[in-house]
Design a protein around this motif. Structure first.
Motif, PDB file in Angstrom:
ATOM      1  N   HIS A   5     -21.547  -9.879   6.674  1.00 31.53           N
ATOM      2  CA  HIS A   5     -20.885  -9.403   5.465  1.00 31.53           C
ATOM      3  C   HIS A   5     -20.424  -7.974   5.713  1.00 31.53           C
ATOM      4  CE1 HIS A   5     -22.394 -13.018   3.716  1.00 31.53           C
ATOM      5  NE2 HIS A   5     -23.657 -12.623   3.768  1.00 31.53           N
TER       6      HIS A   5
ATOM      7  N   GLU B 194     -16.410  -9.594   8.462  1.00 33.09           N
ATOM      8  CA  GLU B 194     -15.351  -9.974   7.532  1.00 33.09           C
ATOM      9  C   GLU B 194     -14.022  -9.301   7.856  1.00 33.09           C
ATOM     10  OE1 GLU B 194     -16.673 -11.095   3.245  1.00 33.09           O
ATOM     11  OE2 GLU B 194     -17.928  -9.397   3.831  1.00 33.09           O
TER      12      GLU B 194
ATOM     13  N   SER C  29      -8.892 -12.763   7.603  1.00 28.87           N
ATOM     14  CA  SER C  29     -10.130 -12.040   7.314  1.00 28.87           C
ATOM     15  C   SER C  29      -9.842 -10.573   7.037  1.00 28.87           C
ATOM     16  CB  SER C  29     -11.095 -12.152   8.503  1.00 28.87           C
ATOM     17  OG  SER C  29     -11.453 -13.494   8.762  1.00 28.87           O
TER      18      SER C  29
ATOM     19  N   LEU D  59     -10.478  -8.610   3.404  1.00 32.39           N
ATOM     20  CA  LEU D  59     -11.498  -7.569   3.306  1.00 32.39           C
ATOM     21  C   LEU D  59     -10.936  -6.298   2.688  1.00 32.39           C
ATOM     22  CD1 LEU D  59     -14.402  -6.622   3.982  1.00 32.39           C
ATOM     23  CD2 LEU D  59     -13.484  -5.771   6.150  1.00 32.39           C
TER      24      LEU D  59
ATOM     25  N   ASN E 240     -13.455 -13.429  -0.939  1.00 34.10           N
ATOM     26  CA  ASN E 240     -14.459 -13.249   0.117  1.00 34.10           C
ATOM     27  C   ASN E 240     -14.296 -14.353   1.161  1.00 34.10           C
ATOM     28  OD1 ASN E 240     -16.529 -11.139  -1.148  1.00 34.10           O
ATOM     29  ND2 ASN E 240     -15.825 -12.511  -2.758  1.00 34.10           N
TER      30      ASN E 240
END
Length: 303
Positions: free
Chosen positions: A62, A67, A90, A94, A264
């Motif tokens: 995380h 991420e 990703s 983020l 997420n």
């Protein structure tokens, strides 16, 4: 299958990553997989050499790295399949300010925002007025998140965020309730309504403390609202170019409006996390969900 379970790392969310990894390792081992636990903090320089000896990497990181797409990019260099999104999607997801630009371009509803890369001039005030929410532009798990009703309160929250080297994103306070919705493959899951018990917004304490929040799944919403949450979650997933799975967070306004907060790409993965709760509505156990994510990752590589 030989699975490399990548967890830990060095972000502020390290402890949450390690907590989830314990449950993932247990579930995959019980399914007959050979699981190698790999703490990225201790073994980053050996990541590629280790990945070469495995059939699949399950990433439970995380924040950054994880991420941000870095680990994914490295794994692709040695042809090691992994679950979830690739490096580009990703990275976009983020970075909240970047993602919100993508949402706007795709016609998805998201609140106005300001990106602050340094403390602004003393006379600066948000263009949308007070109060505001301030959060780390690339952080997660509701860490370094605060509400400010004045410039003094804003500066106090900013000090904590900017001290980490991150930027801050400032948004107007939206009256309403938190709703989240996962995507698995190309299907939106059942939305969850989140009702904080330990405060008036969904912060770190509400998310992880016992009794911090009630998470109602499926969300007790009318059919039209639930369908719209699912539509927007899937649209955001596609707009960012994501794969495998994701989780979109919204504010459901008192007037019935929906505002997309963020998406997420490596959502929490314990049996009690949000996406596993949504998958359970479909009759999927935690282990079933992990296997499905592995299958999707292998399909991406044509294996």
């Amino acid at each position: 299958m030989k699975i490399l379970l990548i967890a830990g790392g060095w972000s502020s969310e390290r402890d949450i990553s390690l907590l989830g990894a314990r449950g993932i390792q247990k579930a995959l081992t019980e399914r007959g997989h050979s699981v190698t636990f790999f703490d990225l903090l201790e073994g980053f320089d050996r990541l590629l050499a280790t990945a070469v000896g495995h059939d699949f990497a399950f990433i439970n990181l995380h924040g950054a790295p994880g991420e941000d797409g870095l680990v994914q990019a490295l794994l692709e260099r040695v042809g090691c399949p992994y679950q979830g999104s690739g490096p580009a999607g990703s990275f976009l997801a983020l970075n909240k300010a970047a993602a919100k630009q993508v949402f706007r371009q795709a016609g998805l509803p998201t609140a106005d925002w300001c990106l602050l890369v340094r403390r602004p001039d003393p006379a600066w005030e948000p263009p949308f007025g007070w109060p505001v929410f301030v959060k780390s532009n690339t952080g997660g798990s509701s860490l370094r998140l605060g509400r400010a009703a004045s410039r003094a309160e804003l500066d106090a929250v900013l000090e904590d965020i900017l001290a980490t080297g991150d930027c801050a994103i400032v948004e107007p306070r939206l009256a309403g309730r938190d709703v989240t919705c996962g995507v698995l493959g190309q299907e939106a899951l059942a939305p969850i309504l989140i009702l904080p018990e330990a405060g008036d917004f969904f912060d770190y304490t509400s998310k992880y403390a016992n009794g911090g929040a009630r998470e109602l799944c499926p969300a007790p919403l009318d059919a039209a609202t639930s369908a719209e949450v699912q539509r927007l979650a899937l649209a955001a997933h596609r707009a960012l170019g994501l794969e495998g799975y994701s989780r979109a967070d919204f504010i459901l306004g008192d007037d019935g409006s929906l505002n997309l907060l963020e998406v997420n790409t490596l959502p929490g993965m314990t049996p009690n996390s949000l996406v596993p709760k949504e998958a359970a509505v479909l009759g999927m156990s935690f282990a079933d969900l992990l296997e499905r994510l592995i299958d999707l990752g292998m399909q991406r590589y044509g294996r």
